[in-house]
Design a protein around this motif. Structure first.
Motif, mmCIF file in Angstrom:
data_model
loop_
_atom_site.group_PDB
_atom_site.id
_atom_site.type_symbol
_atom_site.label_atom_id
_atom_site.label_comp_id
_atom_site.label_asym_id
_atom_site.label_seq_id
_atom_site.Cartn_x
_atom_site.Cartn_y
_atom_site.Cartn_z
ATOM 1 N N GLY A 73 -33.633 15.410 -90.226
ATOM 2 C CA GLY A 73 -34.886 16.120 -90.015
ATOM 3 C C GLY A 73 -35.974 15.246 -89.410
ATOM 4 O O GLY A 73 -37.088 15.700 -89.199
ATOM 5 N N GLY A 74 -35.659 13.976 -89.149
ATOM 6 C CA GLY A 74 -36.629 13.072 -88.559
ATOM 7 C C GLY A 74 -37.517 12.366 -89.570
ATOM 8 O O GLY A 74 -38.394 11.599 -89.200
ATOM 9 N N LYS A 75 -37.289 12.609 -90.850
ATOM 10 C CA LYS A 75 -38.098 11.947 -91.877
ATOM 11 C C LYS A 75 -37.530 10.560 -92.158
ATOM 12 O O LYS A 75 -36.317 10.364 -92.119
ATOM 13 C CB LYS A 75 -38.128 12.781 -93.148
ATOM 14 C CG LYS A 75 -38.833 14.094 -92.949
ATOM 15 C CD LYS A 75 -39.105 14.776 -94.243
ATOM 16 C CE LYS A 75 -39.871 16.056 -93.933
ATOM 17 N NZ LYS A 75 -40.415 16.653 -95.099
ATOM 18 N N PRO A 76 -38.396 9.599 -92.467
ATOM 19 C CA PRO A 76 -37.915 8.236 -92.700
ATOM 20 C C PRO A 76 -37.055 8.119 -93.944
ATOM 21 O O PRO A 76 -37.268 8.814 -94.932
ATOM 22 C CB PRO A 76 -39.196 7.421 -92.845
ATOM 23 C CG PRO A 76 -40.263 8.393 -93.151
ATOM 24 C CD PRO A 76 -39.838 9.706 -92.579
ATOM 25 N N ILE A 77 -36.071 7.250 -93.865
ATOM 26 C CA ILE A 77 -35.213 6.937 -95.008
ATOM 27 C C ILE A 77 -35.784 5.672 -95.630
ATOM 28 O O ILE A 77 -35.989 4.673 -94.952
ATOM 29 C CB ILE A 77 -33.757 6.695 -94.568
ATOM 30 C CG1 ILE A 77 -33.165 7.988 -94.015
ATOM 31 C CG2 ILE A 77 -32.925 6.158 -95.723
ATOM 32 C CD1 ILE A 77 -31.786 7.818 -93.409
ATOM 33 N N TYR A 78 -36.075 5.736 -96.936
ATOM 34 C CA TYR A 78 -36.619 4.585 -97.633
ATOM 35 C C TYR A 78 -35.543 3.853 -98.438
ATOM 36 O O TYR A 78 -35.581 2.648 -98.557
ATOM 37 C CB TYR A 78 -37.756 5.011 -98.565
ATOM 38 C CG TYR A 78 -38.957 5.509 -97.810
ATOM 39 C CD1 TYR A 78 -39.838 4.616 -97.220
ATOM 40 C CD2 TYR A 78 -39.203 6.863 -97.661
ATOM 41 C CE1 TYR A 78 -40.939 5.056 -96.516
ATOM 42 C CE2 TYR A 78 -40.308 7.311 -96.956
ATOM 43 C CZ TYR A 78 -41.168 6.400 -96.389
ATOM 44 O OH TYR A 78 -42.255 6.838 -95.681
ATOM 45 N N VAL A 79 -34.598 4.600 -99.001
ATOM 46 C CA VAL A 79 -33.557 4.004 -99.840
ATOM 47 C C VAL A 79 -32.211 4.299 -99.200
ATOM 48 O O VAL A 79 -31.600 5.330 -99.454
ATOM 49 C CB VAL A 79 -33.628 4.552 -101.285
ATOM 50 C CG1 VAL A 79 -32.632 3.838 -102.173
ATOM 51 C CG2 VAL A 79 -35.027 4.416 -101.845
ATOM 52 N N TRP A 80 -31.769 3.386 -98.358
ATOM 53 C CA TRP A 80 -30.543 3.637 -97.605
ATOM 54 C C TRP A 80 -29.315 3.662 -98.515
ATOM 55 O O TRP A 80 -28.332 4.327 -98.201
ATOM 56 C CB TRP A 80 -30.375 2.616 -96.478
ATOM 57 C CG TRP A 80 -30.113 1.216 -96.926
ATOM 58 C CD1 TRP A 80 -31.033 0.238 -97.139
ATOM 59 C CD2 TRP A 80 -28.842 0.624 -97.208
ATOM 60 N NE1 TRP A 80 -30.426 -0.919 -97.544
ATOM 61 C CE2 TRP A 80 -29.066 -0.705 -97.589
ATOM 62 C CE3 TRP A 80 -27.533 1.094 -97.188
ATOM 63 C CZ2 TRP A 80 -28.043 -1.575 -97.942
ATOM 64 C CZ3 TRP A 80 -26.507 0.228 -97.533
ATOM 65 C CH2 TRP A 80 -26.768 -1.088 -97.899
ATOM 66 N N LYS A 81 -29.361 2.990 -99.649
ATOM 67 C CA LYS A 81 -28.200 2.974 -100.545
ATOM 68 C C LYS A 81 -27.944 4.370 -101.118
ATOM 69 O O LYS A 81 -26.800 4.773 -101.292
ATOM 70 C CB LYS A 81 -28.394 1.953 -101.663
ATOM 71 C CG LYS A 81 -28.326 0.528 -101.146
ATOM 72 C CD LYS A 81 -28.528 -0.483 -102.245
ATOM 73 C CE LYS A 81 -28.426 -1.893 -101.698
ATOM 74 N NZ LYS A 81 -28.620 -2.901 -102.750
ATOM 75 N N THR A 82 -29.000 5.103 -101.391
ATOM 76 C CA THR A 82 -28.848 6.482 -101.859
ATOM 77 C C THR A 82 -28.234 7.334 -100.755
ATOM 78 O O THR A 82 -27.371 8.180 -101.009
ATOM 79 C CB THR A 82 -30.217 7.055 -102.270
ATOM 80 O OG1 THR A 82 -30.792 6.201 -103.254
ATOM 81 C CG2 THR A 82 -30.086 8.457 -102.815
ATOM 82 N N THR A 83 -28.672 7.096 -99.528
ATOM 83 C CA THR A 83 -28.119 7.827 -98.384
ATOM 84 C C THR A 83 -26.639 7.505 -98.225
ATOM 85 O O THR A 83 -25.829 8.386 -97.928
ATOM 86 C CB THR A 83 -28.898 7.462 -97.103
ATOM 87 O OG1 THR A 83 -30.293 7.691 -97.341
ATOM 88 C CG2 THR A 83 -28.440 8.282 -95.922
ATOM 89 N N PHE A 84 -26.258 6.246 -98.456
ATOM 90 C CA PHE A 84 -24.846 5.871 -98.369
ATOM 91 C C PHE A 84 -24.037 6.572 -99.462
ATOM 92 O O PHE A 84 -22.918 7.029 -99.206
ATOM 93 C CB PHE A 84 -24.678 4.349 -98.483
ATOM 94 C CG PHE A 84 -23.253 3.914 -98.290
ATOM 95 C CD1 PHE A 84 -22.723 3.786 -97.018
ATOM 96 C CD2 PHE A 84 -22.430 3.658 -99.368
ATOM 97 C CE1 PHE A 84 -21.395 3.402 -96.829
ATOM 98 C CE2 PHE A 84 -21.113 3.275 -99.201
ATOM 99 C CZ PHE A 84 -20.595 3.150 -97.922
ATOM 100 N N MET A 85 -24.601 6.677 -100.659
ATOM 101 C CA MET A 85 -23.890 7.361 -101.747
ATOM 102 C C MET A 85 -23.633 8.823 -101.374
ATOM 103 O O MET A 85 -22.554 9.353 -101.630
ATOM 104 C CB MET A 85 -24.703 7.279 -103.047
ATOM 105 C CG MET A 85 -24.865 5.870 -103.582
ATOM 106 S SD MET A 85 -23.316 5.102 -104.063
ATOM 107 C CE MET A 85 -22.976 6.000 -105.545
#
Length: 104
Positions: A73-85
């Motif tokens: 959606g174009g919003k910044p990712i702050y915690v990439w580890k959560t995104t990886f999970m």
């Protein structure tokens, strides 16, 4: 003390009281920008090294290293580890708890 000095002291005390009541500013969050090595190390820790490079390439998408990661959606990712999970959950090997031929 003179009246002026008392008034100035009162003003100072009132300013301090107002400052104490103001909400504290939230700590500014750093946006995600991990290196490939950091992603690989985390993927190894989670037992999914096979996803590391594809995950990293998806979020860098050929951009330079200074570009911060954003979601779809174009919003910044702050915690990439959560995104990886989440990436791991979406890329789990298929579970074979039943035989497809039995479903019909």
């Amino acid at each position: 003390m003179t009246d002026t000095a008392l008034i100035l002291q009162e003003i100072k005390l009132l300013r301090e009281a107002v400052e104490a009541l103001k909400p504290k500013r939230a700590k500014q969050r750093r946006r995600a920008n991990p290196s490939l090595e950091e992603v690989v190390a985390y993927a190894i820790e989670k037992g999914r090294q096979d996803l590391a490079k594809r995950f990293y390439e998806y979020y860098t998408d050929g951009r330079d290293n200074d570009t911060r990661w954003t979601n779809a959606g174009g919003k910044p990712i702050y915690v990439w580890k959560t995104t990886f999970m989440q990436w791991m959950k979406n890329n789990e090997p298929e579970k074979t708890g039943y035989n497809r031929s039995e479903i019909g």
